[in-house]
Design a protein around this motif. Structure first.
Motif, PDB file in Angstrom:
ATOM      1  N   GLY A 127       0.823  -1.204   0.000  1.00  0.00           N
ATOM      2  CA  GLY A 127       0.000   0.000   0.000  1.00  0.00           C
ATOM      3  C   GLY A 127       0.858   1.255   0.000  1.00  0.00           C
ATOM      4  N   TYR A 128       1.942   1.238   0.783  1.00  0.00           N
ATOM      5  CA  TYR A 128       2.845   2.388   0.823  1.00  0.00           C
ATOM      6  C   TYR A 128       3.475   2.624  -0.552  1.00  0.00           C
ATOM      7  CZ  TYR A 128       6.889   5.280   1.769  1.00  0.00           C
ATOM      8  OH  TYR A 128       7.829   6.291   1.726  1.00  0.00           O
ATOM      9  N   GLN A 129       3.921   1.556  -1.201  1.00  0.00           N
ATOM     10  CA  GLN A 129       4.522   1.697  -2.529  1.00  0.00           C
ATOM     11  C   GLN A 129       3.509   2.228  -3.546  1.00  0.00           C
ATOM     12  OE1 GLN A 129       5.886  -2.381  -2.742  1.00  0.00           O
ATOM     13  NE2 GLN A 129       8.045  -1.736  -2.621  1.00  0.00           N
ATOM     14  N   ILE A 130       2.265   1.800  -3.409  1.00  0.00           N
ATOM     15  CA  ILE A 130       1.224   2.315  -4.296  1.00  0.00           C
ATOM     16  C   ILE A 130       1.060   3.815  -4.081  1.00  0.00           C
ATOM     17  CG2 ILE A 130      -1.264   2.292  -4.749  1.00  0.00           C
ATOM     18  CD1 ILE A 130      -1.147  -0.778  -4.179  1.00  0.00           C
ATOM     19  N   SER A 131       1.047   4.239  -2.829  1.00  0.00           N
ATOM     20  CA  SER A 131       0.942   5.676  -2.523  1.00  0.00           C
ATOM     21  C   SER A 131       2.097   6.444  -3.139  1.00  0.00           C
ATOM     22  CB  SER A 131       0.933   5.908  -1.012  1.00  0.00           C
ATOM     23  OG  SER A 131      -0.212   5.341  -0.444  1.00  0.00           O
ATOM     24  N   GLN A 132       3.286   5.863  -3.090  1.00  0.00           N
ATOM     25  CA  GLN A 132       4.455   6.506  -3.674  1.00  0.00           C
ATOM     26  C   GLN A 132       4.343   6.586  -5.201  1.00  0.00           C
ATOM     27  OE1 GLN A 132       7.041   8.061  -1.850  1.00  0.00           O
ATOM     28  NE2 GLN A 132       5.351   7.750  -0.445  1.00  0.00           N
ATOM     29  N   GLU A 133       3.745   5.585  -5.825  1.00  0.00           N
ATOM     30  CA  GLU A 133       3.512   5.624  -7.267  1.00  0.00           C
ATOM     31  C   GLU A 133       2.625   6.830  -7.617  1.00  0.00           C
ATOM     32  OE1 GLU A 133       4.514   3.470  -9.973  1.00  0.00           O
ATOM     33  OE2 GLU A 133       5.990   2.879  -8.471  1.00  0.00           O
ATOM     34  N   PHE A 134       1.607   7.076  -6.791  1.00  0.00           N
ATOM     35  CA  PHE A 134       0.739   8.232  -7.031  1.00  0.00           C
ATOM     36  C   PHE A 134       1.493   9.529  -6.800  1.00  0.00           C
ATOM     37  CE2 PHE A 134      -2.828   5.268  -6.675  1.00  0.00           C
ATOM     38  CZ  PHE A 134      -3.615   5.729  -7.711  1.00  0.00           C
ATOM     39  N   LYS A 135       2.403   9.507  -5.869  1.00  0.00           N
ATOM     40  CA  LYS A 135       3.156  10.718  -5.545  1.00  0.00           C
ATOM     41  C   LYS A 135       4.191  11.048  -6.620  1.00  0.00           C
ATOM     42  CE  LYS A 135       5.585  12.645  -1.572  1.00  0.00           C
ATOM     43  NZ  LYS A 135       6.111  12.356  -0.238  1.00  0.00           N
ATOM     44  N   HIS A 136       4.837  10.014  -7.169  1.00  0.00           N
ATOM     45  CA  HIS A 136       5.971  10.262  -8.054  1.00  0.00           C
ATOM     46  C   HIS A 136       5.751   9.899  -9.522  1.00  0.00           C
ATOM     47  CE1 HIS A 136       8.391  11.213  -4.605  1.00  0.00           C
ATOM     48  NE2 HIS A 136       8.052  10.069  -4.048  1.00  0.00           N
ATOM     49  N   VAL A 173       2.332   8.271 -11.515  1.00  0.00           N
ATOM     50  CA  VAL A 173       1.045   8.626 -12.123  1.00  0.00           C
ATOM     51  C   VAL A 173       0.476   9.918 -11.567  1.00  0.00           C
ATOM     52  CG1 VAL A 173       0.390   6.290 -12.797  1.00  0.00           C
ATOM     53  CG2 VAL A 173      -0.289   7.149 -10.566  1.00  0.00           C
ATOM     54  N   GLY A 174       1.068  10.432 -10.530  1.00  0.00           N
ATOM     55  CA  GLY A 174       0.608  11.689  -9.940  1.00  0.00           C
ATOM     56  C   GLY A 174       0.673  12.868 -10.895  1.00  0.00           C
ATOM     57  N   ASP A 175       1.403  12.728 -11.969  1.00  0.00           N
ATOM     58  CA  ASP A 175       1.456  13.796 -12.970  1.00  0.00           C
ATOM     59  C   ASP A 175       0.124  13.952 -13.691  1.00  0.00           C
ATOM     60  OD1 ASP A 175       4.100  14.352 -12.373  1.00  0.00           O
ATOM     61  OD2 ASP A 175       4.870  13.017 -13.930  1.00  0.00           O
ATOM     62  N   PHE A 176      -0.689  12.884 -13.688  1.00  0.00           N
ATOM     63  CA  PHE A 176      -1.963  12.975 -14.406  1.00  0.00           C
ATOM     64  C   PHE A 176      -3.126  12.302 -13.687  1.00  0.00           C
ATOM     65  CE2 PHE A 176       0.782   9.717 -16.174  1.00  0.00           C
ATOM     66  CZ  PHE A 176       0.011   8.570 -16.085  1.00  0.00           C
ATOM     67  N   TRP A 177      -2.907  11.739 -12.503  1.00  0.00           N
ATOM     68  CA  TRP A 177      -4.003  11.135 -11.730  1.00  0.00           C
ATOM     69  C   TRP A 177      -3.644  11.193 -10.254  1.00  0.00           C
ATOM     70  CZ3 TRP A 177      -8.559   9.931 -13.785  1.00  0.00           C
ATOM     71  CH2 TRP A 177      -9.471   9.309 -12.963  1.00  0.00           C
ATOM     72  N   HIS A 178      -4.639  11.465  -9.417  1.00  0.00           N
ATOM     73  CA  HIS A 178      -4.381  11.612  -7.981  1.00  0.00           C
ATOM     74  C   HIS A 178      -5.291  10.704  -7.166  1.00  0.00           C
ATOM     75  CE1 HIS A 178      -1.915  15.081  -8.897  1.00  0.00           C
ATOM     76  NE2 HIS A 178      -2.880  15.489  -9.696  1.00  0.00           N
ATOM     77  N   ALA A 179      -4.757  10.194  -6.084  1.00  0.00           N
ATOM     78  CA  ALA A 179      -5.541   9.421  -5.121  1.00  0.00           C
ATOM     79  C   ALA A 179      -4.847   9.540  -3.771  1.00  0.00           C
ATOM     80  CB  ALA A 179      -5.652   7.969  -5.534  1.00  0.00           C
ATOM     81  N   SER A 180      -5.640   9.521  -2.719  1.00  0.00           N
ATOM     82  CA  SER A 180      -5.103   9.632  -1.361  1.00  0.00           C
ATOM     83  C   SER A 180      -5.135   8.278  -0.665  1.00  0.00           C
ATOM     84  CB  SER A 180      -5.938  10.640  -0.563  1.00  0.00           C
ATOM     85  OG  SER A 180      -7.248  10.129  -0.386  1.00  0.00           O
ATOM     86  N   HIS A 181      -4.423   8.196   0.464  1.00  0.00           N
ATOM     87  CA  HIS A 181      -4.442   6.972   1.282  1.00  0.00           C
ATOM     88  C   HIS A 181      -5.877   6.570   1.595  1.00  0.00           C
ATOM     89  CE1 HIS A 181      -0.205   7.431   1.754  1.00  0.00           C
ATOM     90  NE2 HIS A 181      -0.102   6.719   2.858  1.00  0.00           N
ATOM     91  N   SER A 182      -6.688   7.565   1.926  1.00  0.00           N
ATOM     92  CA  SER A 182      -8.062   7.277   2.337  1.00  0.00           C
ATOM     93  C   SER A 182      -8.901   6.695   1.194  1.00  0.00           C
ATOM     94  CB  SER A 182      -8.729   8.533   2.889  1.00  0.00           C
ATOM     95  OG  SER A 182      -8.829   9.526   1.886  1.00  0.00           O
ATOM     96  N   GLN A 183      -8.453   6.853  -0.040  1.00  0.00           N
ATOM     97  CA  GLN A 183      -9.130   6.243  -1.184  1.00  0.00           C
ATOM     98  C   GLN A 183      -8.515   4.891  -1.533  1.00  0.00           C
ATOM     99  OE1 GLN A 183      -8.229   9.692  -3.696  1.00  0.00           O
ATOM    100  NE2 GLN A 183     -10.423   9.803  -4.187  1.00  0.00           N
TER     101      GLN A 183
END
Length: 169
Positions: free
Chosen positions: A23-32, A34-44
């Motif tokens: 889960g942490y690595q997935i959050s980091q993927e969103f941060k670094h 796919v975060g350039d074009f899609w966002h999601a938070s831990h709570s999602q």
């Protein structure tokens, strides 16, 4: 009609690309990544992973304090079926699907590029028509200059996108 949830497919794509993610690595993927074009938070993310586990799209494995997720056969099928769904003009969706193609010879790549090209060409033609209809003379441009700038910027953006797509086909 309710809008289709995209997050589960993004999670499937991310896990598929890396084969196994916490889960942490997935959050980091969103941060670094796919975060350039899609966002999601831990709570999602975490509730969605739980639903995906219930639906047998992913399995999880405890390793120390971390839980790692991998795709099931069903998860792979769900992801691939989503990737095959026709594009709807949502550029973020195109970007996500493109991001999850790992092989330049994947036939889906050409399909996605061709679909997006058609959508962009249609939008370009529409915008050109709007320009001709709304701005019939220099006085109209002068009286609505901001609108003119935005419209011509949109036309230029679509033109550039079309060229980019053509260069990849």
């Amino acid at each position: 009609m309710p809008k289709k949830r995209i997050l589960p497919y993004v999670l499937l794509g991310l896990i598929n690309n890396k084969k196994r993610l916490s889960g942490y690595q997935i959050s980091q993927e969103f941060k670094h990544e796919v975060g350039d074009f899609w966002h999601a938070s831990h709570s999602q993310i975490y509730p969605e992973l739980a639903r995906m586990k219930e639906d047998n799209w992913v399995t999880d494995e405890e390793e120390g304090k971390a839980t790692y997720y991998t795709l099931t056969t069903t998860g792979h099928e769900v992801l691939r079926n989503w990737m095959r769904e026709p594009l709807d003009g949502n550029e973020e969706l195109f970007s996500l699907k493109l991001y999850f193609i790992n092989d330049a010879t994947d036939p889906l790549l050409k399909e996605l590029l061709e679909q997006e090209l058609k959508l962009k060409q249609d939008k370009y033609e529409y915008l050109q028509g709007r320009l001709r209809k709304v701005f019939t003379d220099k006085e109209e441009i002068k009286a609505n200059f901001g609108h003119y700038l935005i419209l011509t910027r949109a036309i230029e953006r679509e033109k550039n996108h079309i060229e980019w797509l053509k260069n990849r086909l």
